[in-house]
Design an enzyme around this catalytic site. Sequence first.
Site, PDB file in Angstrom:
ATOM      1  N   LYS A 119       1.040  -1.540   0.159  1.00  0.00           N
ATOM      2  CA  LYS A 119       0.259   0.223   0.138  1.00  0.00           C
ATOM      3  C   LYS A 119       0.646   1.594   0.099  1.00  0.00           C
ATOM      4  O   LYS A 119       0.299   2.386  -0.697  1.00  0.00           O
ATOM      5  CB  LYS A 119      -0.768   0.203   1.469  1.00  0.00           C
ATOM      6  CG  LYS A 119      -2.160  -0.718   0.945  1.00  0.00           C
ATOM      7  CD  LYS A 119      -3.264  -0.583   2.038  1.00  0.00           C
ATOM      8  CE  LYS A 119      -3.827  -1.927   1.256  1.00  0.00           C
ATOM      9  NZ  LYS A 119      -5.049  -2.382   1.809  1.00  0.00           N
TER      10      LYS A 119
ATOM     11  N   GLU B 234      -4.006   7.124   7.707  1.00  0.00           N
ATOM     12  CA  GLU B 234      -4.412   7.597   6.650  1.00  0.00           C
ATOM     13  C   GLU B 234      -5.336   8.955   7.772  1.00  0.00           C
ATOM     14  O   GLU B 234      -6.201   8.257   8.343  1.00  0.00           O
ATOM     15  CB  GLU B 234      -4.986   7.201   5.568  1.00  0.00           C
ATOM     16  CG  GLU B 234      -3.841   6.415   4.598  1.00  0.00           C
ATOM     17  CD  GLU B 234      -5.125   5.727   3.592  1.00  0.00           C
ATOM     18  OE1 GLU B 234      -4.893   4.530   2.514  1.00  0.00           O
ATOM     19  OE2 GLU B 234      -6.386   5.284   3.855  1.00  0.00           O
TER      20      GLU B 234
ATOM     21  N   HIS C 151     -16.685  -5.791   6.478  1.00  0.00           N
ATOM     22  CA  HIS C 151     -16.025  -5.446   5.759  1.00  0.00           C
ATOM     23  C   HIS C 151     -15.577  -5.940   4.129  1.00  0.00           C
ATOM     24  O   HIS C 151     -15.102  -6.464   3.331  1.00  0.00           O
ATOM     25  CB  HIS C 151     -14.337  -5.418   5.542  1.00  0.00           C
ATOM     26  CG  HIS C 151     -14.530  -4.347   7.327  1.00  0.00           C
ATOM     27  ND1 HIS C 151     -13.763  -3.126   6.921  1.00  0.00           N
ATOM     28  CD2 HIS C 151     -14.096  -4.266   8.841  1.00  0.00           C
ATOM     29  CE1 HIS C 151     -13.619  -2.480   8.338  1.00  0.00           C
ATOM     30  NE2 HIS C 151     -13.993  -3.163   8.517  1.00  0.00           N
TER      31      HIS C 151
ATOM     32  N   ARG D 244      -6.814  -9.071 -10.148  1.00  0.00           N
ATOM     33  CA  ARG D 244      -7.655  -9.941 -10.418  1.00  0.00           C
ATOM     34  C   ARG D 244      -9.058  -9.497 -11.337  1.00  0.00           C
ATOM     35  O   ARG D 244      -9.159  -8.207 -11.131  1.00  0.00           O
ATOM     36  CB  ARG D 244      -7.557 -10.289  -9.239  1.00  0.00           C
ATOM     37  CG  ARG D 244      -8.612  -9.785  -8.254  1.00  0.00           C
ATOM     38  CD  ARG D 244      -9.087 -10.559  -6.753  1.00  0.00           C
ATOM     39  NE  ARG D 244     -10.029  -9.694  -6.259  1.00  0.00           N
ATOM     40  CZ  ARG D 244     -10.129  -8.641  -5.255  1.00  0.00           C
ATOM     41  NH1 ARG D 244      -8.402  -8.695  -4.756  1.00  0.00           N
ATOM     42  NH2 ARG D 244     -10.809  -8.323  -4.392  1.00  0.00           N
TER      43      ARG D 244
END
Lengths: 167, 167, 501, 501
Positions: C115, C199, C234, C292
């Site tokens: 990330k 973040e 999630h 993917r």
Amino acid sequence: MEFEFTTDGEKRRVKTDARSPRTEVTIDGTSYDVDWARVRDGVISLVIDGRSHTVQVARRDGGVDVQLEGRQFSFGTGSRDDDSAVAAGASAGAGGTIKAPMPGNVVKVMVAEGDEVTVGTSLVVVEAMKMENEVKSPVDGVVKKVNVAAGDSVGTTEAMIEIEPAE
Amino acid sequence: MEFEFTTDGEKRRVKTDARSPRTEVTIDGTSYDVDWARVRDGVISLVIDGRSHTVQVARRDGGVDVQLEGRQFSFGTGSRDDDSAVAAGASAGAGGTIKAPMPGNVVKVMVAEGDEVTVGTSLVVVEAMKMENEVKSPVDGVVKKVNVAAGDSVGTTEAMIEIEPAE
Amino acid sequence: MKKILIVNRGEIAVRVVRACRDMGIPSAVVYSDADRASLHVLEADEAVRIGPAPALESYLNIDAVIAAAREVGADAIHPGYGFLAENWRFAKRCEDEGLTFIGPTSDALQLVADKIRSRETMLAQNVPIIPGMMSSGKDMKDYREKAAEMGYPVLVKASAGGGGKGMQIVREEEGLEAAIETSSRVAGSAFGDDTVYIEKLIERPRHIEFQILADMHGNCVHLFERECSIQRRHQKIVEESPSPVVGSELRAKMGATAILAAKACGYTNAGTVEFLLDEDGTSFYFLEVNARIQVEHPVTEMVTGVDLVRQQILIARGEKLEFTQGDLSQTGHAIECRIYAEDPKNNFLPSSGRISLFREPQGPGIRHDCGIYEGWEVPVHYDPILSKLIVHAEDRDAARARMKRALGDMSILGIATCLEYLWSIIDSEAYAAGETQTDFIEKHMSDWPTSTASDETEHLALIAAALSLSTESSTGGAVREKAPSPWDTLGSWRIGAGGGR
Amino acid sequence: MKKILIVNRGEIAVRVVRACRDMGIPSAVVYSDADRASLHVLEADEAVRIGPAPALESYLNIDAVIAAAREVGADAIHPGYGFLAENWRFAKRCEDEGLTFIGPTSDALQLVADKIRSRETMLAQNVPIIPGMMSSGKDMKDYREKAAEMGYPVLVKASAGGGGKGMQIVREEEGLEAAIETSSRVAGSAFGDDTVYIEKLIERPRHIEFQILADMHGNCVHLFERECSIQRRHQKIVEESPSPVVGSELRAKMGATAILAAKACGYTNAGTVEFLLDEDGTSFYFLEVNARIQVEHPVTEMVTGVDLVRQQILIARGEKLEFTQGDLSQTGHAIECRIYAEDPKNNFLPSSGRISLFREPQGPGIRHDCGIYEGWEVPVHYDPILSKLIVHAEDRDAARARMKRALGDMSILGIATCLEYLWSIIDSEAYAAGETQTDFIEKHMSDWPTSTASDETEHLALIAAALSLSTESSTGGAVREKAPSPWDTLGSWRIGAGGGR
């Protein structure tokens, strides 16, 4: 023929003579004039007062599952399988015997024989379908027996842990 | 267990021990090492030499219908239903007794008792599924009996017309 | 390609088998001991046993996968989603072994999996990213300073994370230290990498993602957006295209950004660039690249007419894209619902067992990407996704109505599923109004189930149950009888059906 | 609309039930005594018995239909195709009774049903028609003169005809008289109108039709063409869109002509303008207007994304078309195969009986408009159409491949069907090359079946048959057992599946 179904603890008596394609069915005193056909195993077509309903019915241990028009029902029947149904339903509530909430693999056992536990103490982590679930104690008491170890496969009927409840 | 199937007049002997999920099946001396599973009624999964095949099988009177990979097969079995299968197959060929080629309704009867007929004489018009079919005489002879009239429903097993074949 | 080995199971393996067959390419699947009778094995041309039930010993076992490819003579591997799909080491191994990995290169996979490196790459290209740290903190003081700078609430994230694992919302400074420790520990044990960073938290965002296709000749197009904001645990459960709030101007801007992002990573094959769109629907931020085929790819296929799995194979074979951006358009509206074996009445606990009855919805505009069948035993070892129901209609309202009908016409008995729950989502006023922020479930579904069945519906269920059981007992068990022919029953139908009218 | 009564059966009735449900409009179906357990009854909200099995006493019985509409409180009627769909007297009766007939007006129906009046109407608008007579002949001399004028071969046609009934090809003058007599007699008994006329025979044409939608406010659009040239017994069995030979220029010209033709007839609702395209693919001729939803409407739905049955209902409700010609486009390629209960090895003789096993093909791009189910007894009273298999893919080659796969994955046991025959058509080189003239069947399929199954396939069939029968006998009949749980069988799968690898 008469059937007794249980749903949410209540009993429903259903009386029917299924031999003819048009039959009267009575539920706790309310009567229906039913035009019915068996479509295939588990699929019943009903036409009642011009309304057409196609209903799915499947047996399970101790009862039947029924689905129609997007709703699902689970009725208990007074069959010989009743004991296991009662036992399964009781797995969370009734004190001493701790069973898995679903079939899976034991990831971790967090208590040992002789440990004192209170309501909410984590006992075992069972993993199924990529999800881990902590099984917690429903009672205060002492661990009497531990029947599983990490790595074991468990079903929903066998006792993983037995607890001697405190007075 | 051994089965005898007939296909296009030929016989095939199939030997199998179906009790284990991996079994040897022998067809007229050729052996296959078969890993199999019953998926549901009439659906069999075969894995043979790494190739996976899903095969549909349905019983019918006197045999089984089988479908796989877009091909359909109809095998006769040596069961008690065999007579009716033979009889049905013979409906067009064997002289005297004239049956309907398919279930339907008689639209027109074109002969009467005592009429002389030759091969190809139109006997009866049977209508099914919006299509009319003329049933013609397979033999030369004399109409002995007419069992149907316009408007009758017919199946494929009852004799519509009986003809006394000429010598 | 001579033959494709599909290293997956369930509905996506079945989907890829069919794509191969449609293209005339032989294919093989792998299966664990728990999956001998699973649908992907039944549908396959060839099937290779790969190991015992646990995924680590079968579907995640790289050596066994490579051996299976050799055994069947495959020269290409399709990884589906999940399992090894985004594992760059597996892609690298395929490259080394001379097998075509149907997906991006191992280099691109490695880049997008990280990330922090992804954020740096995007920043260099002026792709908007969520304000936050560009590396892990030196120490707790460093984290505290950075957090204060961007302002609370903040989000602690694992650099190698996914599926929400290790993610922690921190609303005030006093919770920061504990959150960083927890996050780091969870990430370490889940991903073998305890790097975390902070973040800015974007509140009530929408999750908007762009499908992209990039060939190996430098061509890259986007196939418009999917909105996938509705999530529980999630995990997405309802997706759609177009998004109810993205207009043509924003769409063009985000699409161009997605292409920029993909090119910046050297991305090839099919992929998805995920963005967060803020509550106002004006600012968007790069989130990550999903390297993917996505679970929700069918909604894009329905509105664009492009077969994404086919395109994956064509691209991996070295072919050029057959279309340019200008050739692509969105027609109508598509919605997907994921059908999971789980109990929404019991904290979405997964459910396993035998499917005692299964009925699929039918009709125009309905697609069912399915990995199950009646009589099948849902194993406990894998993800509980059973199938995906996708509808396509002329507009969003028509698609909603069609989805409600399709969900109502679908039956799965014997295990718990989220069918009724999904019906309630699609039926809700909030969904109709397009209020599909990521807090949808907590905001609009917390009091589910709101209504119980009417007495009338329950009575119908009881009538059918009684008639079904009485048939069984009169024939001595659930024997499949020969249905009576119309000739046999004409009389009784007449009596039965004609009486009252 | 309060409620729609659907006066049909089989797959089209099911299709319309679903459209109503998708739109939130209550619907009811009618059924004959032979159809109590038919799929359209099972799928309906409401079902009314309308009469005994023969169609004349049930689905064609106008009084009974009107009474059924009153009984259920319907204010609109959808006639499907066939039965009463193009019967102008029925449409008139609905109009008189204040029921909305979902289709064109009775006036338009009456006009398009009359071939000679239709030709006159088209001629007046400069719509190209096949050279031929504009009225029936005065006498045999008149016919002879007209035929000589246009040149042999000619076609003798019934003015009221349909489905090829009463149609006769005459190649030389000496056959003319007999053909006219036969045609006139057949038309008289079939349609109650013995008027015949002569047209020039167009040899080896293609059958190209344009779908149109016309609202009641003067708006009319076409939804491009379908090619339906492949026919047996004058009935279509394979249809597709786009046509393999129609280019964009010809498409625009024919589409504009179709709109002109529809407007000339005062046509409203969904309809189809049929043309013959000559062998060169340059000249086209108006053939007739099909004043109903067509059997093959799904191919248009697949390539345009428009739901034609929904549009029929919206138009009948008085709404304006939501789109203009410019909004419409064709995406990809769609093919439909009609699945009939008939035996291609025996002159396509229809087949009835119980469907002992039924498996539908699955997967992306496949739609199955189905009127049957496993265990259902196909009645002998009605048209033998069982279902329609429709595929959609990126281009014609991909659609062909997908259709072959879908046909191969479909199983119907217990009755004869044309599944294998259809597979051979789609697989043929002639079909791949787009040589789909109306003589396709006689030219390319006359030697069917060409190949028999390989020994290997037959052996697989025998193995499965033996294993299936041995399971039955060991459990004492075809009892549906509880499948063993994975815990029970893990061991044996391991032994079973792992041995040889």
